[in-house]
Structures are given as C-alpha cells and as structure tokens.
Design a protein around this motif. Sequence first.
Motif, PDB file in Angstrom:
ATOM      1  N   GLY A 158      30.754  36.313  57.614  1.00 46.98           N
ATOM      2  CA  GLY A 158      30.856  34.859  57.615  1.00 46.98           C
ATOM      3  C   GLY A 158      32.200  34.341  57.156  1.00 46.98           C
ATOM      4  O   GLY A 158      32.382  33.136  57.007  1.00 46.98           O
ATOM      5  N   GLY A 159      33.158  35.249  56.919  1.00 50.00           N
ATOM      6  CA  GLY A 159      34.475  34.837  56.455  1.00 50.00           C
ATOM      7  C   GLY A 159      34.629  34.939  54.956  1.00 50.00           C
ATOM      8  O   GLY A 159      35.697  34.625  54.421  1.00 50.00           O
ATOM      9  N   GLY A 160      33.584  35.354  54.257  1.00 55.07           N
ATOM     10  CA  GLY A 160      33.677  35.532  52.811  1.00 55.07           C
ATOM     11  C   GLY A 160      34.483  36.763  52.449  1.00 55.07           C
ATOM     12  O   GLY A 160      34.811  37.601  53.298  1.00 55.07           O
ATOM     13  N   LEU A 161      34.806  36.877  51.170  1.00 49.58           N
ATOM     14  CA  LEU A 161      35.610  37.993  50.682  1.00 49.58           C
ATOM     15  C   LEU A 161      35.058  38.460  49.350  1.00 49.58           C
ATOM     16  O   LEU A 161      34.709  37.647  48.488  1.00 49.58           O
ATOM     17  N   LEU A 162      34.951  39.760  49.177  1.00 48.38           N
ATOM     18  CA  LEU A 162      34.512  40.354  47.924  1.00 48.38           C
ATOM     19  C   LEU A 162      35.507  41.428  47.495  1.00 48.38           C
ATOM     20  O   LEU A 162      36.009  42.183  48.341  1.00 48.38           O
ATOM     21  N   CYS A 163      35.798  41.509  46.201  1.00 51.82           N
ATOM     22  CA  CYS A 163      36.705  42.524  45.676  1.00 51.82           C
ATOM     23  C   CYS A 163      36.123  43.121  44.402  1.00 51.82           C
ATOM     24  O   CYS A 163      35.340  42.473  43.703  1.00 51.82           O
ATOM     25  N   TRP A 164      36.523  44.349  44.095  1.00 49.06           N
ATOM     26  CA  TRP A 164      36.015  45.028  42.903  1.00 49.06           C
ATOM     27  C   TRP A 164      37.026  46.067  42.432  1.00 49.06           C
ATOM     28  O   TRP A 164      37.878  46.513  43.187  1.00 49.06           O
ATOM     29  N   GLY A 165      36.923  46.424  41.140  1.00 53.50           N
ATOM     30  CA  GLY A 165      37.819  47.435  40.587  1.00 53.50           C
ATOM     31  C   GLY A 165      38.788  46.856  39.572  1.00 53.50           C
ATOM     32  O   GLY A 165      38.489  45.886  38.861  1.00 53.50           O
ATOM     33  N   ASP A 166      39.965  47.430  39.504  1.00 55.51           N
ATOM     34  CA  ASP A 166      40.979  47.055  38.520  1.00 55.51           C
ATOM     35  C   ASP A 166      41.429  45.607  38.718  1.00 55.51           C
ATOM     36  O   ASP A 166      41.687  45.170  39.849  1.00 55.51           O
ATOM     37  N   ASN A 167      41.511  44.873  37.611  1.00 58.96           N
ATOM     38  CA  ASN A 167      41.910  43.472  37.676  1.00 58.96           C
ATOM     39  C   ASN A 167      42.922  43.140  36.590  1.00 58.96           C
ATOM     40  O   ASN A 167      43.068  41.992  36.186  1.00 58.96           O
ATOM     41  N   THR A 168      43.649  44.152  36.141  1.00 59.41           N
ATOM     42  CA  THR A 168      44.611  43.984  35.055  1.00 59.41           C
ATOM     43  C   THR A 168      45.622  42.891  35.356  1.00 59.41           C
ATOM     44  O   THR A 168      46.051  42.146  34.461  1.00 59.41           O
ATOM     45  N   TYR A 169      46.033  42.775  36.623  1.00 54.49           N
ATOM     46  CA  TYR A 169      47.051  41.806  37.013  1.00 54.49           C
ATOM     47  C   TYR A 169      46.470  40.665  37.843  1.00 54.49           C
ATOM     48  O   TYR A 169      47.213  39.927  38.502  1.00 54.49           O
ATOM     49  N   GLY A 170      45.136  40.544  37.837  1.00 56.66           N
ATOM     50  CA  GLY A 170      44.517  39.465  38.603  1.00 56.66           C
ATOM     51  C   GLY A 170      44.310  39.788  40.066  1.00 56.66           C
ATOM     52  O   GLY A 170      44.102  38.890  40.884  1.00 56.66           O
ATOM     53  N   GLN A 171      44.323  41.087  40.413  1.00 59.47           N
ATOM     54  CA  GLN A 171      44.256  41.459  41.826  1.00 59.47           C
ATOM     55  C   GLN A 171      42.894  41.209  42.470  1.00 59.47           C
ATOM     56  O   GLN A 171      42.770  41.256  43.705  1.00 59.47           O
ATOM     57  N   LEU A 172      41.853  40.904  41.684  1.00 57.88           N
ATOM     58  CA  LEU A 172      40.562  40.555  42.272  1.00 57.88           C
ATOM     59  C   LEU A 172      40.501  39.080  42.650  1.00 57.88           C
ATOM     60  O   LEU A 172      39.593  38.659  43.380  1.00 57.88           O
ATOM     61  N   GLY A 173      41.448  38.303  42.160  1.00 59.17           N
ATOM     62  CA  GLY A 173      41.563  36.916  42.589  1.00 59.17           C
ATOM     63  C   GLY A 173      40.480  35.983  42.103  1.00 59.17           C
ATOM     64  O   GLY A 173      40.317  34.887  42.645  1.00 59.17           O
ATOM     65  N   ASP A 174      39.742  36.374  41.069  1.00 52.53           N
ATOM     66  CA  ASP A 174      38.637  35.541  40.597  1.00 52.53           C
ATOM     67  C   ASP A 174      39.014  34.647  39.420  1.00 52.53           C
ATOM     68  O   ASP A 174      38.149  34.054  38.772  1.00 52.53           O
ATOM     69  N   GLY A 175      40.303  34.546  39.147  1.00 54.85           N
ATOM     70  CA  GLY A 175      40.774  33.687  38.070  1.00 54.85           C
ATOM     71  C   GLY A 175      40.794  34.342  36.724  1.00 54.85           C
ATOM     72  O   GLY A 175      41.140  33.703  35.724  1.00 54.85           O
ATOM     73  N   THR A 176      40.435  35.629  36.656  1.00 56.57           N
ATOM     74  CA  THR A 176      40.429  36.353  35.391  1.00 56.57           C
ATOM     75  C   THR A 176      41.305  37.600  35.500  1.00 56.57           C
ATOM     76  O   THR A 176      41.845  37.917  36.566  1.00 56.57           O
ATOM     77  N   THR A 177      41.414  38.327  34.405  1.00 58.01           N
ATOM     78  CA  THR A 177      42.058  39.640  34.417  1.00 58.01           C
ATOM     79  C   THR A 177      41.068  40.684  33.908  1.00 58.01           C
ATOM     80  O   THR A 177      41.448  41.679  33.301  1.00 58.01           O
ATOM     81  N   THR A 178      39.799  40.439  34.182  1.00 60.74           N
ATOM     82  CA  THR A 178      38.731  41.346  33.781  1.00 60.74           C
ATOM     83  C   THR A 178      38.323  42.228  34.953  1.00 60.74           C
ATOM     84  O   THR A 178      37.912  41.726  36.011  1.00 60.74           O
ATOM     85  N   SER A 179      38.449  43.524  34.788  1.00 59.79           N
ATOM     86  CA  SER A 179      38.052  44.443  35.858  1.00 59.79           C
ATOM     87  C   SER A 179      36.545  44.378  36.082  1.00 59.79           C
ATOM     88  O   SER A 179      35.783  43.990  35.184  1.00 59.79           O
ATOM     89  N   SER A 180      36.110  44.762  37.288  1.00 65.30           N
ATOM     90  CA  SER A 180      34.694  44.660  37.609  1.00 65.30           C
ATOM     91  C   SER A 180      34.234  45.843  38.454  1.00 65.30           C
ATOM     92  O   SER A 180      34.852  46.171  39.480  1.00 65.30           O
ATOM     93  N   ALA A 181      33.143  46.471  38.030  1.00 66.04           N
ATOM     94  CA  ALA A 181      32.566  47.589  38.781  1.00 66.04           C
ATOM     95  C   ALA A 181      31.612  47.106  39.850  1.00 66.04           C
ATOM     96  O   ALA A 181      31.038  47.913  40.586  1.00 66.04           O
ATOM     97  N   LEU A 182      31.451  45.781  39.949  1.00 64.78           N
ATOM     98  CA  LEU A 182      30.647  45.162  40.993  1.00 64.78           C
ATOM     99  C   LEU A 182      31.495  44.149  41.740  1.00 64.78           C
ATOM    100  O   LEU A 182      32.420  43.569  41.160  1.00 64.78           O
ATOM    101  N   PRO A 183      31.219  43.895  43.006  1.00 70.44           N
ATOM    102  CA  PRO A 183      32.022  42.940  43.767  1.00 70.44           C
ATOM    103  C   PRO A 183      31.995  41.529  43.187  1.00 70.44           C
ATOM    104  O   PRO A 183      30.942  41.052  42.733  1.00 70.44           O
ATOM    105  N   VAL A 184      33.163  40.888  43.161  1.00 69.47           N
ATOM    106  CA  VAL A 184      33.290  39.485  42.752  1.00 69.47           C
ATOM    107  C   VAL A 184      33.978  38.732  43.881  1.00 69.47           C
ATOM    108  O   VAL A 184      34.635  39.327  44.739  1.00 69.47           O
ATOM    109  N   THR A 185      33.823  37.405  43.875  1.00 68.96           N
ATOM    110  CA  THR A 185      34.383  36.586  44.941  1.00 68.96           C
ATOM    111  C   THR A 185      35.703  35.964  44.502  1.00 68.96           C
ATOM    112  O   THR A 185      35.744  35.231  43.518  1.00 68.96           O
ATOM    113  N   PRO A 186      36.798  36.240  45.193  1.00 69.55           N
ATOM    114  CA  PRO A 186      38.062  35.576  44.895  1.00 69.55           C
ATOM    115  C   PRO A 186      37.914  34.060  45.083  1.00 69.55           C
ATOM    116  O   PRO A 186      37.213  33.609  45.992  1.00 69.55           O
TER     117      PRO A 186
END
Length: 318
Positions: free
Chosen positions: A287-315
Amino acid sequence: LGNGRVGYFPEPELVVGSIDFLHLGTGDEHSCGARASGETYCWGSNVNGQLGDGTASESNEPSLVAGSIQAVGLAIGQNHSCVMDASGAAYCFGDNDQGQLGDGFTSDRTTPGAVVGLDDVQQISAGGRHSCSVLSDHTVRCWGDNQEGQLGDGTNVSSSTPVQVAQITNAAAVVAGDAHSCAVLTDQTVMCWGKNDAGQLGCGACGSSVTPQPVVDASSIVELAAGWHHTCGRTAGGAVTCWGYNSHGELGDGTTASSPVPTFVQGVSSAVAISAGKAHSCAVLSGGGLLCWGDNTYGQLGDGTTTSSALPVTPLGF
C-alpha cells in the motif's frame, strides 16, 4: 543524506533538488540515484572518488556523475559505486584497493571506468570491497576482495577483473554484503558464499565457504538484500525472512539472537521491495507503507528516535 546539511537526522529528510530518481542505492557514507533519463547523481563522502564527479571533495547534495553513461541500474558499495547501461556494460568508480572496480587495476577512480570483459550484465550489486553481476546467461561474475571467498570461485584470491562464481547457472539476481554474496535462483531458492561468522550464509551449521552453499529452507524467494553481516529475502507472498547477525535486531524477529537459518520478520506480510543497510533493514509494503528494523544509533529507522528495534517500526511520514 543529501539534504544540504551535515549531522544526524532521525526523521526522513528531502534530498536537495527534488530530482526524480528511478533507482537509489546507499553505501557506507555515500548514496547515489539514477534518473529515468539515465543521469546519475551521488552525494556524501568522496575520499576515494565514489561520487564519480571527477573530484575527491565530499558533497552534501547530489553531484552529477561525470561522463555520458545512461544508467539503467546501479549498485553502491562501501566506498565504491557501479552503474550499468542498457547495452549490458558496467562501469565503476571510487575505492579500488582490492580491485572492486573490475577495471584490471587497484588504483582509485574519480570517474566511471568500464568493468573488463562484461557486455551482457542484467543486474549488478556492490558490497564491502567486492562487486557482483548476473549475466544474460544466468551465470554470476564477481570481482574485488576475496579474502573470505566472497567471489565464489573456489579460491581466496582477490581479482581486479570478473571471475565466474562456481556452480551457479540459473541466477535471477545477486547481492553483495560486506564479505559475503548471495544469489536468488530462477527456481526461487537461494545460495550464498563467503564469510559466515554470524550465519549470514544461511546454510545452518556450515562455515565460511569459497563456493555457493544452499540457504536452509529458502523457497519462493523473489528478492534479496544483503547487509554487512546479515541477509534478507522477500517471498512471492510478501513475507520477509532474514538470517545472520542480529545484535541490533536487524533480523526483525523480535530478538537480538543471531540465526544461521532464515527467520521471519514479524508483522510483515505484504512486502513488495526490501533493502538492507549495515545493520538495519527495511521493507516497502504493497500500500506504499514502509517498515524498518535494526540498528538506529544514527536515526536510520526514521521513526524520530535513536532507539534500535528488533521489531519493524514505521518511519515518520510513511
């Protein structure tokens, strides 16, 4: 990030210029995009000439790659970049200390140079310090660093020109990680080769291998993505499965335990595309959505945090 600034940004940022890219790729500290017209732009670190603009100066916004290559695909490695044109030729630029540019030399290039002996490339990928391509006859060629067997030719000898990967005659696509490579075959199974210190080959109890090994229980795989020490596959039904290193949660299975065999990413059932960074992964949904997971030290998951996640989060914004 190409947003005209330097820093860390935990939310999606627009790349300067609103350029209509058809293909995108990211390396360690640089990114590139190719337009439908074939023009290629790169931005970020350029110490080895990986932006291809004829300089060694970094750029915080897109810089036009030199020459008149009309790119129909691209591949971005750690500090090198490659593009392919409609004729099936491949061109690379940037870091070349292990021959990863495939031009027969080991000196860096700040502008694109032709990969030796390839004129029927169908798809290309770039890893840490090696590159691979699928040819029209469904065989695979790799070049560059081979200390871990990532070229797949049965040796540990690096090569500045393409060598044929052993055993594979029905490849549909190839991906290159830091020191491993994988190919999805036309029967939708997967084979991997190279370094296997964290299970990134997906072959269970096998060790590192200089020749391709079958990934355990991999079936109906239609797309692959390789991170530095992990690999992910997208099934025809839209599920995503990953294997290898997982200390940052890059496998997306809710744990931080590495796995030498595929494990399904939780909550993803309608993926239409996948990608993997150094220690994080993302999936585009139908549907055009995006999910990311894993290392987020530099904000690479795009969810507004720098907290890594072992489950998918939405940028944010997706």
